[in-house]
Design an enzyme around this catalytic site. Structure first.
Site, PDB file in Angstrom:
ATOM      1  N   LYS A  44      13.842  -3.270   8.300  1.00  0.00           N
ATOM      2  CA  LYS A  44      12.599  -3.901   8.773  1.00  0.00           C
ATOM      3  C   LYS A  44      12.177  -5.063   7.875  1.00  0.00           C
ATOM      4  CE  LYS A  44      10.231   0.119   8.888  1.00  0.00           C
ATOM      5  NZ  LYS A  44       9.037   0.986   9.026  1.00  0.00           N
ATOM      6  N   LYS A  46      11.192  -4.652   4.738  1.00  0.00           N
ATOM      7  CA  LYS A  46      10.059  -4.197   3.927  1.00  0.00           C
ATOM      8  C   LYS A  46      10.571  -3.584   2.627  1.00  0.00           C
ATOM      9  CE  LYS A  46       5.737  -1.990   5.172  1.00  0.00           C
ATOM     10  NZ  LYS A  46       5.057  -1.299   6.268  1.00  0.00           N
TER      11      LYS A  46
HETATM   12  N1  CTP Z   1      -3.253   2.317   8.242  1.00  0.00           N
HETATM   13  C1  CTP Z   1      -4.641   2.439   8.462  1.00  0.00           C
HETATM   14  N2  CTP Z   1      -5.517   1.726   7.679  1.00  0.00           N
HETATM   15  C2  CTP Z   1      -5.065   0.911   6.699  1.00  0.00           C
HETATM   16  C3  CTP Z   1      -3.663   0.789   6.447  1.00  0.00           C
HETATM   17  C4  CTP Z   1      -2.783   1.514   7.242  1.00  0.00           C
HETATM   18  O1  CTP Z   1      -5.071   3.169   9.360  1.00  0.00           O
HETATM   19  N3  CTP Z   1      -5.937   0.222   5.983  1.00  0.00           N
HETATM   20  C5  CTP Z   1      -2.325   3.043   9.097  1.00  0.00           C
HETATM   21  C6  CTP Z   1      -1.359   2.115   9.859  1.00  0.00           C
HETATM   22  O2  CTP Z   1      -2.008   1.594  11.013  1.00  0.00           O
HETATM   23  C7  CTP Z   1      -0.227   3.060  10.183  1.00  0.00           C
HETATM   24  C8  CTP Z   1      -0.218   4.039   8.977  1.00  0.00           C
HETATM   25  O3  CTP Z   1      -1.482   3.855   8.299  1.00  0.00           O
HETATM   26  O4  CTP Z   1      -0.493   3.778  11.385  1.00  0.00           O
HETATM   27  C9  CTP Z   1       0.922   3.769   8.023  1.00  0.00           C
HETATM   28  O5  CTP Z   1       0.886   2.399   7.750  1.00  0.00           O
HETATM   29  P1  CTP Z   1       1.741   1.641   6.652  1.00  0.00           P
HETATM   30  O6  CTP Z   1       2.433   0.492   7.301  1.00  0.00           O
HETATM   31  O7  CTP Z   1       2.556   2.579   5.869  1.00  0.00           O
HETATM   32  O8  CTP Z   1       0.541   1.119   5.718  1.00  0.00           O
HETATM   33  P2  CTP Z   1       0.048  -0.333   5.367  1.00  0.00           P
HETATM   34  O9  CTP Z   1      -0.943  -0.213   4.270  1.00  0.00           O
HETATM   35  O10 CTP Z   1      -0.396  -1.044   6.624  1.00  0.00           O
HETATM   36  O11 CTP Z   1       1.385  -0.966   4.796  1.00  0.00           O
HETATM   37  P3  CTP Z   1       1.898  -2.489   4.773  1.00  0.00           P
HETATM   38  O12 CTP Z   1       0.799  -3.325   4.192  1.00  0.00           O
HETATM   39  O13 CTP Z   1       3.145  -2.436   3.937  1.00  0.00           O
HETATM   40  O14 CTP Z   1       2.192  -2.855   6.221  1.00  0.00           O
END
Ligand code: CTP
Length: 152
Positions: A44, A46
Site C-alpha cells: 500500500k 505505507k
Molecule cells: N481512525 C479514526 N480516527 C482517527 C484516525 C483513524 O476513527 N483520528 C480510524 C480509521 O478511520 C480506520 C481505523 O481508525 O477505520 C484505522 O486507521 P489507520 O489507518 O490505522 O489510522 P490512521 O491514524 O488514519 O493512520 P494513517 O495516518 O497512517 O492513515
C-alpha cells in the site's frame, strides 16, 4: 451473536483508534479486527514505525476487541465475513463508500473519525523532533570546537 469486523494498520496506537474500536464493539457482541501486516503495508506504500507483531498484540489486548487477525491483502474481506459469520463491517468515515460492495454480504457502516489525530501526524511530529535534536547536537558540537580552538 452479532459479529463486527474492521481492518486497519493501527501504527503508533492513538486515541482515534481506541474510540473507533470501542464504538464498533458497542454495535454488537463480538469485534474482530484485521491488522495490516508489514508486507501488505509495503504494497500500500505505507511505512510503519511499530512492527506488525507489536501492533497486533496491542490491538488484541484491548478490552473491546475479541479477536485480532492479520490483514494480508485487499481481497480477504469477503472470505473473512463468511468465515466469521460477520453481521456488520465498519470503518472510519475517511473510507466512506470504499467498501460498499460488501453490502451484498453484510451491513456496512462508516463511523466518524476522531478529529485532530492520525498516525501520519504523529510520524511527522516525531520526524520534526528528531531534526530538532540533530540541530541541538550540531550547536553543542560547534560550541565545544570553538572552546577547543581557544586553547590551540
Ligand atoms: N481512525 C479514526 N480516527 C482517527 C484516525 C483513524 O476513527 N483520528 C480510524 C480509521 O478511520 C480506520 C481505523 O481508525 O477505520 C484505522 O486507521 P489507520 O489507518 O490505522 O489510522 P490512521 O491514524 O488514519 O493512520 P494513517 O495516518 O497512517 O492513515
Amino acid at each position: 451473536m452479532k459479529t463486527i469486523l474492521t481492518y486497519g494498520t493501527f501504527d503508533l496506537f492513538h486515541i482515534g483508534h481506541l474510540r473507533l474500536l470501542q464504538r464498533l464493539g458497542a454495535l454488537g457482541d463480538r469485534l474482530i479486527v484485521g491488522v495490516s501486516t508489514d508486507e501488505f503495508n509495503h504494497l500500500k506504500g505505507k511505512k510503519t514505525v511499530v512492527p506488525f507483531a507489536d501492533r497486533i498484540e496491542i490491538v488484541r489486548a484491548l478490552a473491546c476487541v475479541d479477536q485480532a487477525i492479520p490483514e494480508t491483502c485487499w481481497e480477504q474481506k469477503v472470505d473473512d465475513i463468511k468465515q466469521h459469520g460477520v453481521s456488520i463491517f465498519g470503518m472510519g468515515n475517511d473510507w466512506t463508500g470504499r467498501f460498499d460492495e460488501l453490502k451484498a454480504h453484510c451491513e456496512v457502516v462508516y463511523l466518524p473519525r476522531t478529529e485532530g489525530v492520525s498516525s501520519t501526524h504523529i510520524r511527522k511530529t516525531l520526524k520534526i523532533l528528531d531534526q530538532t535534536h540533530v540541530e541541538e547536537l550540531k550547536h553543542a558540537l560547534d560550541l565545544i570546537s570553538s572552546i577547543i580552538d581557544r586553547f590551540d
